[in-house]
Design a protein around this motif. Structure first.
Motif, PDB file in Angstrom:
ATOM      1  N   MET A   1      16.717  69.949  30.781  1.00 52.42           N
ATOM      2  CA  MET A   1      16.698  68.808  31.626  1.00 52.42           C
ATOM      3  C   MET A   1      17.965  68.392  32.002  1.00 52.42           C
ATOM      4  SD  MET A   1      15.156  64.917  30.469  1.00 52.42           S
ATOM      5  CE  MET A   1      13.531  65.338  30.015  1.00 52.42           C
TER       6      MET A   1
ATOM      7  N   LYS B   1      21.459  65.985  33.298  1.00 52.22           N
ATOM      8  CA  LYS B   1      21.763  64.828  32.416  1.00 52.22           C
ATOM      9  C   LYS B   1      21.342  63.457  33.151  1.00 52.22           C
ATOM     10  CE  LYS B   1      26.132  62.972  31.001  1.00 52.22           C
ATOM     11  NZ  LYS B   1      27.607  63.276  30.734  1.00 52.22           N
TER      12      LYS B   1
ATOM     13  N   ARG C   1      17.852  62.577  32.086  1.00 52.89           N
ATOM     14  CA  ARG C   1      18.084  61.941  30.727  1.00 52.89           C
ATOM     15  C   ARG C   1      18.432  60.499  30.631  1.00 52.89           C
ATOM     16  NH1 ARG C   1      21.297  66.328  28.003  1.00 52.89           N
ATOM     17  NH2 ARG C   1      20.240  68.176  28.666  1.00 52.89           N
ATOM     18  N   ARG C   2      19.426  60.351  31.681  1.00 54.23           N
ATOM     19  CA  ARG C   2      19.833  58.924  31.638  1.00 54.23           C
ATOM     20  C   ARG C   2      18.746  58.225  32.504  1.00 54.23           C
ATOM     21  NH1 ARG C   2      25.735  58.620  34.096  1.00 54.23           N
ATOM     22  NH2 ARG C   2      24.587  58.216  35.861  1.00 54.23           N
TER      23      ARG C   2
ATOM     24  N   LEU D   1      15.478  58.742  32.349  1.00 51.97           N
ATOM     25  CA  LEU D   1      14.338  58.361  31.368  1.00 51.97           C
ATOM     26  C   LEU D   1      14.656  57.244  30.509  1.00 51.97           C
ATOM     27  CD1 LEU D   1      11.748  59.535  30.318  1.00 51.97           C
ATOM     28  CD2 LEU D   1      12.968  61.088  28.680  1.00 51.97           C
ATOM     29  N   ILE D   2      16.100  57.460  29.879  1.00 49.68           N
ATOM     30  CA  ILE D   2      16.243  56.536  29.018  1.00 49.68           C
ATOM     31  C   ILE D   2      16.338  54.938  29.696  1.00 49.68           C
ATOM     32  CG2 ILE D   2      18.344  55.469  27.632  1.00 49.68           C
ATOM     33  CD1 ILE D   2      19.212  58.453  27.100  1.00 49.68           C
TER      34      ILE D   2
END
Length: 89
Positions: free
Chosen positions: A1, A3, A6-7, A9-10
Motif C-alpha cells: 500500500m 504511503k 496509508r495517510r 486511511l488514517i
C-alpha cells in the motif's frame, strides 16, 4: 500500500472516530441524531452494544461502499450522480 494511501486511511479512521464521538455527545445531550446516524441508533435499540460502536460500524461500511463505487465507476461519475441526488432536496 502506498504511503499516501496509508495517510488517507488514517485520516478517514480518525474522522469516523470523531464523528462517532460527536454523534454520541448529541445523543447524550438529548438533541437527537443526524439522519445518517439513525441506523446506528436503531441497531442500538435492537441489538446489544453501544451507540458509538454501531455508529462506527455503519460509517465504516458507508466509507467502504463509497470506495467500491468510486473504484468501479470512477470519481467523475460518482460525484456527478451524487450532486444530482442533492438538487431536489
Amino acid at each position: 500500500m502506498p504511503k499516501y494511501m496509508r495517510r488517507k486511511l488514517i485520516v478517514y479512521l480518525i474522522g469516523i472516530f470523531t464523528l462517532t464521538i460527536g454523534s454520541n455527545l448529541f445523543l447524550n445531550a438529548a438533541l437527537g441524531v443526524a439522519p445518517s446516524c439513525s441506523l446506528a441508533l436503531t441497531l442500538t435499540f435492537l441489538l446489544p452494544g453501544s451507540y458509538a460502536l454501531y455508529n462506527f460500524i455503519v460509517n465504516s461500511l458507508i466509507l467502504i461502499l463509497e470506495a467500491l463505487i468510486v473504484h468501479k465507476f470512477g470519481k467523475h461519475k460518482f460525484f456527478n450522480s451524487l450532486s444530482h441526488s442533492f438538487i431536489p432536496t
